[in-house]
Design an enzyme around this catalytic site. Sequence first.
Site, PDB file in Angstrom:
ATOM      1  N   ARG A   1     -73.214 -14.536  24.436  1.00 33.98           N
ATOM      2  CA  ARG A   1     -72.323 -14.983  23.354  1.00 33.98           C
ATOM      3  C   ARG A   1     -73.200 -15.141  22.126  1.00 33.98           C
ATOM      4  NH1 ARG A   1     -67.832 -19.706  23.229  1.00 33.98           N
ATOM      5  NH2 ARG A   1     -66.747 -17.956  24.209  1.00 33.98           N
TER       6      ARG A   1
ATOM      7  N   HIS B   1     -63.717 -10.643  21.402  1.00 35.06           N
ATOM      8  CA  HIS B   1     -63.812 -11.536  22.567  1.00 35.06           C
ATOM      9  C   HIS B   1     -63.068 -10.878  23.750  1.00 35.06           C
ATOM     10  CE1 HIS B   1     -64.497 -15.001  24.876  1.00 35.06           C
ATOM     11  NE2 HIS B   1     -63.697 -15.880  24.302  1.00 35.06           N
TER      12      HIS B   1
ATOM     13  N   GLN C   1     -61.782 -12.771  27.051  1.00 38.14           N
ATOM     14  CA  GLN C   1     -60.600 -13.609  26.852  1.00 38.14           C
ATOM     15  C   GLN C   1     -59.318 -12.795  27.029  1.00 38.14           C
ATOM     16  OE1 GLN C   1     -60.410 -17.061  26.066  1.00 38.14           O
ATOM     17  NE2 GLN C   1     -58.324 -16.616  26.686  1.00 38.14           N
TER      18      GLN C   1
ATOM     19  N   ASP D   1     -54.730 -19.101  17.442  1.00 35.05           N
ATOM     20  CA  ASP D   1     -56.138 -19.445  17.652  1.00 35.05           C
ATOM     21  C   ASP D   1     -56.537 -20.367  16.504  1.00 35.05           C
ATOM     22  OD1 ASP D   1     -58.757 -19.535  18.600  1.00 35.05           O
ATOM     23  OD2 ASP D   1     -59.300 -17.537  17.891  1.00 35.05           O
TER      24      ASP D   1
ATOM     25  N   CYS E   1     -56.476 -19.243  23.254  1.00 35.91           N
ATOM     26  CA  CYS E   1     -57.693 -19.085  24.067  1.00 35.91           C
ATOM     27  C   CYS E   1     -58.391 -20.417  24.308  1.00 35.91           C
ATOM     28  CB  CYS E   1     -58.641 -18.091  23.411  1.00 35.91           C
ATOM     29  SG  CYS E   1     -59.289 -18.632  21.816  1.00 35.91           S
TER      30      CYS E   1
ATOM     31  N   ARG F   1     -59.806 -16.828  33.172  1.00 38.51           N
ATOM     32  CA  ARG F   1     -61.130 -16.366  32.717  1.00 38.51           C
ATOM     33  C   ARG F   1     -62.016 -16.133  33.938  1.00 38.51           C
ATOM     34  NH1 ARG F   1     -62.903 -17.485  27.582  1.00 38.51           N
ATOM     35  NH2 ARG F   1     -64.645 -16.187  28.234  1.00 38.51           N
TER      36      ARG F   1
HETATM   37  N1   CP Z   1     -61.914 -19.435  25.016  1.00 34.81           N
HETATM   38  C1   CP Z   1     -63.241 -19.573  25.080  1.00 34.81           C
HETATM   39  O1   CP Z   1     -64.000 -18.599  25.036  1.00 34.81           O
HETATM   40  O2   CP Z   1     -63.670 -20.852  25.239  1.00 34.81           O
HETATM   41  P1   CP Z   1     -65.164 -21.385  25.128  1.00 34.81           P
HETATM   42  O3   CP Z   1     -65.576 -21.291  23.702  1.00 34.81           O
HETATM   43  O4   CP Z   1     -65.077 -22.801  25.622  1.00 34.81           O
HETATM   44  O5   CP Z   1     -66.046 -20.529  26.008  1.00 34.81           O
HETATM   45  N1  NVA Z   2     -61.967 -17.563  17.275  1.00 35.81           N
HETATM   46  C1  NVA Z   2     -62.681 -18.586  18.007  1.00 35.81           C
HETATM   47  C2  NVA Z   2     -62.572 -18.366  19.472  1.00 35.81           C
HETATM   48  C3  NVA Z   2     -63.237 -19.399  20.330  1.00 35.81           C
HETATM   49  C4  NVA Z   2     -63.182 -19.101  21.782  1.00 35.81           C
HETATM   50  C5  NVA Z   2     -64.117 -18.628  17.558  1.00 35.81           C
HETATM   51  O1  NVA Z   2     -64.750 -17.573  17.432  1.00 35.81           O
HETATM   52  O2  NVA Z   2     -64.626 -19.727  17.307  1.00 35.81           O
END
Ligand code: CP
Ligand code: NVA
Length: 308
Positions: free
Chosen positions: A107, A134, A137, A225, A266, A294
């Site tokens: 990530r 992502h 997700q 989101d 998400c 997930r």
């Molecule tokens: N939805 C998601 O990716 O959550 P986290 O940021 O907690 O991993």
């Molecule tokens: N759009 C959000 C998703 C988190 C899982 C971010 O990137 O912070």
Amino acid sequence: MNHFLDIHKTDATALRGMIDQAAAMKTARQGRPKGTPDDDQPLAGHMVALIFEKPSTRTRVSFDVGVRQMGGQTMVLSGQDMQLGHGETIADTARVLSCYVDMIMIRTFDESVLLEMADYADVPVINGLTDRSHPCQIMADILTFEEHRGPIKGKKVVWTGDGNNVCASFLHAAGQFGFDVTFSGPEQLDPEEEFVGLARKAGVSVTIERDPIKAVQGADLVVADTWVSMHDSQSSKERRHNMLRSYQVNDALMAHAKPDALFMHCLPAHREEEVTSAVMDGPQSVIFDEAENRLHAQKAVMRYCLGV
Ligand code: CP
Ligand code: NVA
């Protein structure tokens, strides 16, 4: 060896196979304590590195548990604790990690970090979220939709708010799974034209509708989101909230969607901002199924990557 970098970069048949395998693996575990191993142990003897340059709850825990259920081992690494966070190149990091581990999930911020990691690693690399997409997700979200409503092919998905990284992966998936997307948000936060174009080229419809009430008409799925993503500057918060306020998903908006429309997010959510608690905790919401899925979806993604 397969990387899992984005949904539009992955073969559509393989994607369908992953969703079906995830559903089967989920069914096979029903009623079992979370810590018990699966009957199949396809990751036995495999070591997986989970690298986080941004915070995470779901991605961190679901990958870790998923690897263990399949018989593998994990190491969870923070980018800042690695030399990667202190000037070592991505290419060198990828080559070094490939000496020790069988797969890397990362990530990160800029997509180029993920792509360079994949270029230089001798092991599969999985996208655990970048500023731009992502995919894990949305694999979980497709599994969730199909559990509740059957095939997503031909359905109408309405994205509300910021055309961000999660929205991008919905657009990538639209072309691969054959569903239509309506984006409803301010022009300044439109999804990337490249991704809209990709979906349209794949033969599905992508509609931009500024009026959220018009947008959700006929929706099978409404998605929200956060209005401020991890890569967005905190100084942009007030401006973004002002632009996005009218796109809040609440009961009044959901009333214009199909009566059996689902609601997804998400998570993490900002209750009473992009969505009300009434919707999040209401009968149309499947947010905690998405979170659970997930785990199951990513187990199938990892099996695909390792070919096991
Ligand atoms: N939805 C998601 O990716 O959550 P986290 O940021 O907690 O991993
Ligand atoms: N759009 C959000 C998703 C988190 C899982 C971010 O990137 O912070």
